[in-house]
Design a protein around this motif. Structure first.
Motif, PDB file in Angstrom:
ATOM      1  N   ALA A  50     -12.909 -59.618 -18.537  1.00  0.00           N
ATOM      2  CA  ALA A  50     -12.571 -60.005 -17.165  1.00  0.00           C
ATOM      3  C   ALA A  50     -12.152 -61.473 -17.121  1.00  0.00           C
ATOM      4  CB  ALA A  50     -13.769 -59.779 -16.246  1.00  0.00           C
ATOM      5  N   LEU A  51     -10.908 -61.721 -16.712  1.00  0.00           N
ATOM      6  CA  LEU A  51     -10.388 -63.077 -16.603  1.00  0.00           C
ATOM      7  C   LEU A  51     -11.266 -63.933 -15.693  1.00  0.00           C
ATOM      8  CD1 LEU A  51      -8.187 -65.188 -17.119  1.00  0.00           C
ATOM      9  CD2 LEU A  51      -6.893 -64.182 -15.226  1.00  0.00           C
ATOM     10  N   ASP A 109     -11.235 -59.088 -25.826  1.00  0.00           N
ATOM     11  CA  ASP A 109     -11.875 -57.940 -26.464  1.00  0.00           C
ATOM     12  C   ASP A 109     -12.443 -58.370 -27.815  1.00  0.00           C
ATOM     13  OD1 ASP A 109      -9.921 -57.398 -28.686  1.00  0.00           O
ATOM     14  OD2 ASP A 109      -8.567 -56.890 -27.044  1.00  0.00           O
ATOM     15  N   GLY A 110     -13.241 -57.490 -28.394  1.00  0.00           N
ATOM     16  CA  GLY A 110     -13.923 -57.820 -29.637  1.00  0.00           C
ATOM     17  C   GLY A 110     -13.001 -58.043 -30.812  1.00  0.00           C
ATOM     18  N   GLU A 111     -11.902 -57.293 -30.870  1.00  0.00           N
ATOM     19  CA  GLU A 111     -10.964 -57.458 -31.978  1.00  0.00           C
ATOM     20  C   GLU A 111     -10.346 -58.858 -31.956  1.00  0.00           C
ATOM     21  OE1 GLU A 111      -8.171 -54.220 -31.799  1.00  0.00           O
ATOM     22  OE2 GLU A 111      -9.667 -52.746 -32.426  1.00  0.00           O
ATOM     23  N   GLN A 112      -9.933 -59.289 -30.775  1.00  0.00           N
ATOM     24  CA  GLN A 112      -9.392 -60.656 -30.638  1.00  0.00           C
ATOM     25  C   GLN A 112     -10.453 -61.684 -31.019  1.00  0.00           C
ATOM     26  OE1 GLN A 112      -8.140 -61.295 -26.580  1.00  0.00           O
ATOM     27  NE2 GLN A 112      -6.009 -60.809 -27.039  1.00  0.00           N
ATOM     28  N   ALA A 113     -11.672 -61.456 -30.586  1.00  0.00           N
ATOM     29  CA  ALA A 113     -12.762 -62.400 -30.841  1.00  0.00           C
ATOM     30  C   ALA A 113     -12.981 -62.601 -32.341  1.00  0.00           C
ATOM     31  CB  ALA A 113     -14.050 -61.916 -30.183  1.00  0.00           C
ATOM     32  N   LEU A 114     -12.956 -61.525 -33.111  1.00  0.00           N
ATOM     33  CA  LEU A 114     -13.184 -61.631 -34.554  1.00  0.00           C
ATOM     34  C   LEU A 114     -12.104 -62.470 -35.228  1.00  0.00           C
ATOM     35  CD1 LEU A 114     -14.298 -57.956 -35.270  1.00  0.00           C
ATOM     36  CD2 LEU A 114     -15.753 -59.994 -35.272  1.00  0.00           C
ATOM     37  N   VAL A 115     -10.855 -62.267 -34.833  1.00  0.00           N
ATOM     38  CA  VAL A 115      -9.745 -63.037 -35.397  1.00  0.00           C
ATOM     39  C   VAL A 115      -9.863 -64.504 -34.986  1.00  0.00           C
ATOM     40  CG1 VAL A 115      -7.231 -63.359 -35.330  1.00  0.00           C
ATOM     41  CG2 VAL A 115      -8.194 -61.054 -35.530  1.00  0.00           C
ATOM     42  N   ASP A 121     -18.777 -73.484 -32.317  1.00  0.00           N
ATOM     43  CA  ASP A 121     -20.210 -73.743 -32.437  1.00  0.00           C
ATOM     44  C   ASP A 121     -21.030 -72.657 -31.743  1.00  0.00           C
ATOM     45  OD1 ASP A 121     -20.223 -76.459 -33.731  1.00  0.00           O
ATOM     46  OD2 ASP A 121     -18.996 -76.892 -31.970  1.00  0.00           O
ATOM     47  N   LEU A 122     -20.425 -71.993 -30.760  1.00  0.00           N
ATOM     48  CA  LEU A 122     -21.128 -70.973 -29.980  1.00  0.00           C
ATOM     49  C   LEU A 122     -20.116 -69.968 -29.449  1.00  0.00           C
ATOM     50  CD1 LEU A 122     -23.936 -70.185 -28.649  1.00  0.00           C
ATOM     51  CD2 LEU A 122     -23.157 -71.470 -26.658  1.00  0.00           C
ATOM     52  N   VAL A 123     -20.554 -68.718 -29.314  1.00  0.00           N
ATOM     53  CA  VAL A 123     -19.733 -67.656 -28.737  1.00  0.00           C
ATOM     54  C   VAL A 123     -20.500 -67.046 -27.573  1.00  0.00           C
ATOM     55  CG1 VAL A 123     -18.629 -65.410 -29.147  1.00  0.00           C
ATOM     56  CG2 VAL A 123     -18.739 -67.108 -30.999  1.00  0.00           C
ATOM     57  N   THR A 124     -19.841 -66.912 -26.419  1.00  0.00           N
ATOM     58  CA  THR A 124     -20.408 -66.093 -25.344  1.00  0.00           C
ATOM     59  C   THR A 124     -19.693 -64.757 -25.438  1.00  0.00           C
ATOM     60  OG1 THR A 124     -18.825 -66.860 -23.665  1.00  0.00           O
ATOM     61  CG2 THR A 124     -20.937 -68.046 -23.838  1.00  0.00           C
ATOM     62  N   LEU A 125     -20.456 -63.676 -25.406  1.00  0.00           N
ATOM     63  CA  LEU A 125     -19.908 -62.366 -25.719  1.00  0.00           C
ATOM     64  C   LEU A 125     -20.372 -61.318 -24.723  1.00  0.00           C
ATOM     65  CD1 LEU A 125     -18.331 -60.635 -27.802  1.00  0.00           C
ATOM     66  CD2 LEU A 125     -20.405 -60.573 -29.179  1.00  0.00           C
ATOM     67  N   ASP A 126     -19.401 -60.704 -24.037  1.00  0.00           N
ATOM     68  CA  ASP A 126     -19.681 -59.606 -23.121  1.00  0.00           C
ATOM     69  C   ASP A 126     -19.996 -58.351 -23.939  1.00  0.00           C
ATOM     70  OD1 ASP A 126     -19.844 -58.093 -20.782  1.00  0.00           O
ATOM     71  OD2 ASP A 126     -17.681 -57.864 -20.577  1.00  0.00           O
ATOM     72  N   ILE A 127     -20.740 -57.418 -23.374  1.00  0.00           N
ATOM     73  CA  ILE A 127     -21.061 -56.181 -24.092  1.00  0.00           C
ATOM     74  C   ILE A 127     -20.021 -55.096 -23.849  1.00  0.00           C
ATOM     75  CG2 ILE A 127     -22.672 -54.234 -24.218  1.00  0.00           C
ATOM     76  CD1 ILE A 127     -24.943 -56.166 -24.122  1.00  0.00           C
ATOM     77  N   VAL A 128     -19.667 -54.869 -22.591  1.00  0.00           N
ATOM     78  CA  VAL A 128     -18.747 -53.776 -22.263  1.00  0.00           C
ATOM     79  C   VAL A 128     -17.322 -54.319 -22.250  1.00  0.00           C
ATOM     80  CG1 VAL A 128     -18.152 -52.010 -20.586  1.00  0.00           C
ATOM     81  CG2 VAL A 128     -20.549 -52.645 -20.911  1.00  0.00           C
ATOM     82  N   MET A 129     -16.561 -53.968 -23.307  1.00  0.00           N
ATOM     83  CA  MET A 129     -15.171 -54.405 -23.444  1.00  0.00           C
ATOM     84  C   MET A 129     -14.354 -53.295 -24.089  1.00  0.00           C
ATOM     85  SD  MET A 129     -15.482 -58.306 -24.888  1.00  0.00           S
ATOM     86  CE  MET A 129     -16.330 -57.800 -26.392  1.00  0.00           C
ATOM     87  N   PRO A 130     -13.028 -53.324 -23.873  1.00  0.00           N
ATOM     88  CA  PRO A 130     -12.170 -52.332 -24.527  1.00  0.00           C
ATOM     89  C   PRO A 130     -12.021 -52.628 -26.023  1.00  0.00           C
ATOM     90  CG  PRO A 130     -10.836 -53.910 -23.307  1.00  0.00           C
ATOM     91  CD  PRO A 130     -12.286 -54.219 -22.999  1.00  0.00           C
ATOM     92  N   VAL A 167     -24.447 -66.744 -31.140  1.00  0.00           N
ATOM     93  CA  VAL A 167     -23.851 -65.869 -30.134  1.00  0.00           C
ATOM     94  C   VAL A 167     -24.828 -65.632 -28.996  1.00  0.00           C
ATOM     95  CG1 VAL A 167     -22.792 -63.617 -29.719  1.00  0.00           C
ATOM     96  CG2 VAL A 167     -22.531 -64.701 -31.963  1.00  0.00           C
ATOM     97  N   VAL A 168     -24.317 -65.768 -27.780  1.00  0.00           N
ATOM     98  CA  VAL A 168     -25.090 -65.464 -26.579  1.00  0.00           C
ATOM     99  C   VAL A 168     -24.410 -64.291 -25.899  1.00  0.00           C
ATOM    100  CG1 VAL A 168     -25.829 -66.295 -24.321  1.00  0.00           C
ATOM    101  CG2 VAL A 168     -25.781 -67.850 -26.253  1.00  0.00           C
ATOM    102  N   MET A 169     -25.162 -63.231 -25.672  1.00  0.00           N
ATOM    103  CA  MET A 169     -24.628 -62.056 -24.987  1.00  0.00           C
ATOM    104  C   MET A 169     -24.686 -62.314 -23.477  1.00  0.00           C
ATOM    105  SD  MET A 169     -24.037 -60.461 -27.768  1.00  0.00           S
ATOM    106  CE  MET A 169     -23.359 -58.937 -27.124  1.00  0.00           C
ATOM    107  N   ILE A 170     -23.577 -62.049 -22.796  1.00  0.00           N
ATOM    108  CA  ILE A 170     -23.524 -62.183 -21.339  1.00  0.00           C
ATOM    109  C   ILE A 170     -22.960 -60.873 -20.813  1.00  0.00           C
ATOM    110  CG2 ILE A 170     -22.537 -63.416 -19.395  1.00  0.00           C
ATOM    111  CD1 ILE A 170     -22.462 -65.916 -21.079  1.00  0.00           C
ATOM    112  N   SER A 171     -23.813 -60.102 -20.124  1.00  0.00           N
ATOM    113  CA  SER A 171     -23.371 -58.778 -19.706  1.00  0.00           C
ATOM    114  C   SER A 171     -24.082 -58.293 -18.461  1.00  0.00           C
ATOM    115  CB  SER A 171     -23.615 -57.774 -20.831  1.00  0.00           C
ATOM    116  OG  SER A 171     -23.123 -56.512 -20.460  1.00  0.00           O
TER     117      SER A 171
END
Length: 126
Positions: free
Chosen positions: A12-13, A36-42, A50-59, A79-83
């Motif tokens: 979500a933008l 999305d997760g694929e973009q995040a890995l690249v 130094d830190l990643v905020t990461l949503d759980i529900v993504m395409p 990594v901090v999960m934000i969901s």
């Protein structure tokens, strides 16, 4: 003190914008944003944040799978999960997989700001 770099991952933008504004207010540099997760890995490999905020529900690749792959790529990844998913089993799965914290949406902006400020003050990266 070196400016800390953040990778914001959320489909979500609006949420990416909100997290970006809070992080910047706390003194963080936004090194990248992924939807999305694929973009995040690249992006993680390219920018080494130094830190990643990461949503759980993504395409494409959900946050839990992305978290596991990030930790495989870099066991020191922070990594901090934000969901919006407020389920204890998901929280436990994320912490066991290597997440350092879990913040539930809609989050309290003051709490997230405090988290970023504390993370900025502690340099647990070697």
């Amino acid at each position: 003190m070196k400016t800390k770099r953040l990778l914001v991952v959320d489909d979500a933008l609006f949420m990416r914008k909100c997290i970006r504004e809070i992080a910047e207010a706390a003194g963080w540099e936004i090194a990248g944003e992924a939807e999305d997760g694929e973009q995040a890995l690249v992006m993680y490999q390219q920018i080494n944040p130094d830190l990643v905020t990461l949503d759980i529900v993504m395409p494409k690749l959900d946050g839990v799978s992305t978290l596991k792959k990030l930790i495989q790529q870099d066991p020191r990844a922070r990594v901090v999960m934000i969901s919006a998913v407020n389920q204890k089993p998901k929280l436990i799965e994320c912490i066991k997989a290597g997440a350092m914290d879990f913040i539930v949406k809609p989050f309290d902006k003051a709490r997230l700001l405090e988290f970023f400020i504390k993370s900025l003050a502690t340099d647990s990266q070697p």
